[in-house]
Design a protein around this motif. Structure first.
Motif, short mmCIF file in Angstrom:
data_model
loop_
_atom_site.label_atom_id
_atom_site.label_comp_id
_atom_site.label_asym_id
_atom_site.label_seq_id
_atom_site.Cartn_x
_atom_site.Cartn_y
_atom_site.Cartn_z
N MET A 126 -20.07 -3.70 -87.77
CA MET A 126 -19.73 -4.28 -86.47
C MET A 126 -18.68 -5.39 -86.62
O MET A 126 -17.82 -5.56 -85.76
CB MET A 126 -20.99 -4.80 -85.79
N ALA A 127 -18.77 -6.14 -87.71
CA ALA A 127 -17.76 -7.18 -87.97
C ALA A 127 -16.40 -6.54 -88.21
O ALA A 127 -15.37 -7.05 -87.74
CB ALA A 127 -18.18 -8.03 -89.17
N TYR A 128 -16.39 -5.44 -88.95
CA TYR A 128 -15.13 -4.72 -89.19
C TYR A 128 -14.55 -4.18 -87.89
O TYR A 128 -13.33 -4.24 -87.66
CB TYR A 128 -15.38 -3.58 -90.18
N ASP A 129 -15.43 -3.66 -87.03
CA ASP A 129 -14.99 -3.17 -85.72
C ASP A 129 -14.36 -4.28 -84.89
O ASP A 129 -13.31 -4.08 -84.27
CB ASP A 129 -16.18 -2.57 -84.97
N ARG A 130 -14.97 -5.46 -84.89
CA ARG A 130 -14.42 -6.60 -84.14
C ARG A 130 -13.10 -7.07 -84.75
O ARG A 130 -12.19 -7.49 -84.04
CB ARG A 130 -15.43 -7.74 -84.10
N TYR A 131 -13.01 -7.00 -86.08
CA TYR A 131 -11.75 -7.38 -86.75
C TYR A 131 -10.62 -6.47 -86.30
O TYR A 131 -9.52 -6.94 -85.96
CB TYR A 131 -11.93 -7.29 -88.27
N LEU A 132 -10.85 -5.16 -86.28
CA LEU A 132 -9.80 -4.23 -85.85
C LEU A 132 -9.46 -4.43 -84.38
O LEU A 132 -8.29 -4.38 -84.00
CB LEU A 132 -10.26 -2.79 -86.08
N ALA A 133 -10.47 -4.67 -83.54
CA ALA A 133 -10.24 -4.83 -82.10
C ALA A 133 -9.43 -6.08 -81.80
O ALA A 133 -8.57 -6.07 -80.90
CB ALA A 133 -11.58 -4.89 -81.37
N VAL A 134 -9.68 -7.16 -82.53
CA VAL A 134 -8.99 -8.44 -82.26
C VAL A 134 -7.68 -8.56 -83.02
O VAL A 134 -6.66 -8.99 -82.47
CB VAL A 134 -9.92 -9.63 -82.61
N CYS A 135 -7.67 -8.16 -84.29
CA CYS A 135 -6.51 -8.37 -85.14
C CYS A 135 -5.54 -7.19 -85.15
O CYS A 135 -4.37 -7.36 -85.49
CB CYS A 135 -6.94 -8.66 -86.58
N ARG A 136 -6.02 -6.00 -84.82
CA ARG A 136 -5.16 -4.81 -84.77
C ARG A 136 -5.36 -4.09 -83.43
O ARG A 136 -5.70 -2.89 -83.40
CB ARG A 136 -5.49 -3.86 -85.93
N PRO A 137 -5.15 -4.76 -82.31
CA PRO A 137 -5.49 -4.16 -81.00
C PRO A 137 -4.69 -2.91 -80.68
O PRO A 137 -5.22 -1.98 -80.05
CB PRO A 137 -5.18 -5.29 -80.02
N LEU A 138 -3.42 -2.85 -81.08
CA LEU A 138 -2.59 -1.69 -80.74
C LEU A 138 -3.00 -0.45 -81.54
O LEU A 138 -2.91 0.67 -81.04
CB LEU A 138 -1.12 -2.01 -80.99
N ARG A 139 -3.42 -0.65 -82.77
CA ARG A 139 -3.80 0.48 -83.62
C ARG A 139 -5.30 0.75 -83.58
O ARG A 139 -5.78 1.70 -84.21
CB ARG A 139 -3.38 0.21 -85.07
N TYR A 140 -6.04 -0.07 -82.85
CA TYR A 140 -7.50 0.04 -82.82
C TYR A 140 -7.99 1.44 -82.40
O TYR A 140 -8.85 2.02 -83.07
CB TYR A 140 -8.08 -1.03 -81.91
N PRO A 141 -7.46 2.01 -81.30
CA PRO A 141 -7.94 3.35 -80.90
C PRO A 141 -7.68 4.42 -81.96
O PRO A 141 -8.42 5.40 -82.06
CB PRO A 141 -7.15 3.64 -79.62
N VAL A 142 -6.60 4.23 -82.74
CA VAL A 142 -6.26 5.22 -83.77
C VAL A 142 -7.13 5.02 -85.01
O VAL A 142 -7.58 5.99 -85.63
CB VAL A 142 -4.77 5.10 -84.15
N LEU A 143 -7.38 3.75 -85.37
CA LEU A 143 -8.15 3.45 -86.58
C LEU A 143 -9.64 3.69 -86.39
O LEU A 143 -10.29 4.32 -87.22
CB LEU A 143 -7.90 2.00 -87.01
N MET A 144 -10.21 3.18 -85.31
CA MET A 144 -11.65 3.29 -85.08
C MET A 144 -11.92 4.50 -84.16
O MET A 144 -12.21 4.36 -82.98
CB MET A 144 -12.19 2.00 -84.46
N THR A 145 -11.81 5.68 -84.74
CA THR A 145 -12.03 6.91 -83.98
C THR A 145 -13.54 7.19 -83.86
O THR A 145 -14.36 6.60 -84.56
CB THR A 145 -11.35 8.09 -84.68
N HIS A 146 -13.85 8.13 -82.96
CA HIS A 146 -15.26 8.51 -82.79
C HIS A 146 -15.82 9.11 -84.08
O HIS A 146 -16.98 8.85 -84.44
CB HIS A 146 -15.38 9.53 -81.65
N ARG A 147 -15.00 9.86 -84.78
CA ARG A 147 -15.45 10.47 -86.04
C ARG A 147 -15.76 9.39 -87.08
O ARG A 147 -16.77 9.50 -87.80
CB ARG A 147 -14.36 11.40 -86.57
N LEU A 148 -14.91 8.36 -87.16
CA LEU A 148 -15.15 7.27 -88.11
C LEU A 148 -16.42 6.50 -87.75
O LEU A 148 -17.19 6.11 -88.63
CB LEU A 148 -13.95 6.32 -88.15
N CYS A 149 -16.65 6.29 -86.46
CA CYS A 149 -17.87 5.60 -86.02
C CYS A 149 -19.11 6.36 -86.48
O CYS A 149 -20.05 5.76 -87.02
CB CYS A 149 -17.88 5.47 -84.50
N LEU A 150 -19.10 7.68 -86.26
CA LEU A 150 -20.24 8.50 -86.69
C LEU A 150 -20.41 8.47 -88.20
O LEU A 150 -21.54 8.41 -88.71
CB LEU A 150 -20.04 9.94 -86.22
N LEU A 151 -19.28 8.50 -88.91
CA LEU A 151 -19.33 8.51 -90.38
C LEU A 151 -19.90 7.19 -90.91
O LEU A 151 -20.77 7.20 -91.80
CB LEU A 151 -17.93 8.74 -90.94
#
Length: 312
Positions: free
Chosen positions: A118-143
């Motif tokens: 969850m901390a990694y998810d928040r890091y991507l959402a705040v620090c990489r907002p433009l690439r967040y949808p590409v990086l944190m995909t549904h498949r990666l969440c499940l994995l």
């Protein structure tokens, strides 16, 4: 001889707070209320996250997983603990003890990894907002979530099997209110060095390492937030992340005290109080912290509740 000793063990006596009758009478209503809040609060978060399409995001997917974990974790021991608080017969079968140990270890360990995810998810959402949808995909969440559940389950099964195969000699009194692995190992009269190595390796991998990762993530998040020109944007980011950080500090603070302190043959009441904090209080506070400080969750809950009454 070892096999005979092992097969003779049919049950354990959970000492718990039996030496403090007044404390038992106080803990029963408190723990009952906290368990009820835990069940209702976490079930509500899971329901809202599933029913409201606006919450079908990685953040709420992981939050739903955390809520399911909290329900499973507390349910492995709180119902039996409540029965024992009112009963003089505080026994648990050998198999029941093994199952309780395995399930509590598995769900507790999974929560350690999930908080880091969850901390990694928040890091991507705040620090990489433009690439967040590409990086944190549904498949990666499940994995990520699936790997945390599966790896911790197999780790806990291994630790439990090794621990319960030891010969137990003398009394069967566990100085705890649950079959906590450290308390059970104190009853073993065989060589528990393998168990201690497994526990130390597991404790290091699941406590300091994820905590260091979480701290690093939030340092980077804080640095990014401070560069945000908008006051409203900074406030929203702080509000979202501070809730997660509060849960992390409470959970890791108590569990590190429990598993990273020097080993002792003597049982202390502080061990059981620490267990109550991270195993009963924290799961109760998780939905309170996340829901009361999150406008999206409160708005989604109002919508779901409104649709329910409208359909009637």
């Amino acid at each position: 001889m070892e096999l005979v000793n092992r097969t003779e063990v049919s049950e354990f006596f959970l000492k718990g707070f039996s030496g403090y009758p007044a404390l038992e009478h106080l803990l029963f209503p408190l723990c009952s209320a906290m368990y009820l809040v835990t069940l209702l609060g976490n079930t509500a978060i899971v329901a809202v996250s599933v029913l409201d399409v606006h919450l079908h995001t990685p953040m709420y997917f992981f939050l739903g997983n955390l809520s399911i974990l909290d329900i499973c974790y507390t349910s492995t021991f709180v119902p039996l603990m409540l029965v024992h608080l009112l009963s003089a017969q505080k026994t648990i079968s050998f198999l029941g003890c093994a199952m309780q140990m395995c399930l509590s270890l598995s769900t507790g360990s999974t929560e350690c990894l999930l908080l880091a995810i969850m901390a990694y998810d928040r890091y991507l959402a705040v620090c990489r907002p433009l690439r967040y949808p590409v990086l944190m995909t549904h498949r990666l969440c499940l994995l990520l979530a699936g790997a945390a559940w599966v790896l911790c389950f197999f780790k806990s099964v291994t630790e439990t099997v090794i621990a319960m195969r030891l010969p137990f000699c003398g009394h069967r009194v566990v100085n705890h209110f649950i079959c906590e692995i450290l308390a059970v190992l104190k009853l073993a009269c065989g060589d528990a060095s393998v168990n201690e190595v497994f526990l130390w390796v597991g404790a290091i991998l699941l406590l300091p390492v994820p905590l260091a990762f979480i701290c690093l993530s939030y340092m980077l998040i804080l640095a990014t937030i401070l560069r945000v020109p908008s006051t409203a944007g900074r406030h929203k980011a702080f509000s979202t992340c501070s809730a997660h950080l509060a849960v992390v500090l409470l959970f890791y603070g108590t569990i590190i005290f429990m598993y990273m302190k020097p080993r002792s043959k003597e049982a202390h009441i502080s061990d059981e109080v620490s267990t109550v904090l991270y195993a009963v209080v924290t799961p109760m506070l998780n939905p309170v912290i996340y829901s009361l400080r999150n406008k999206e969750v409160k708005e989604a809950a109002r919508k779901v509740w409104g649709r329910r009454w409208t359909s009637r």
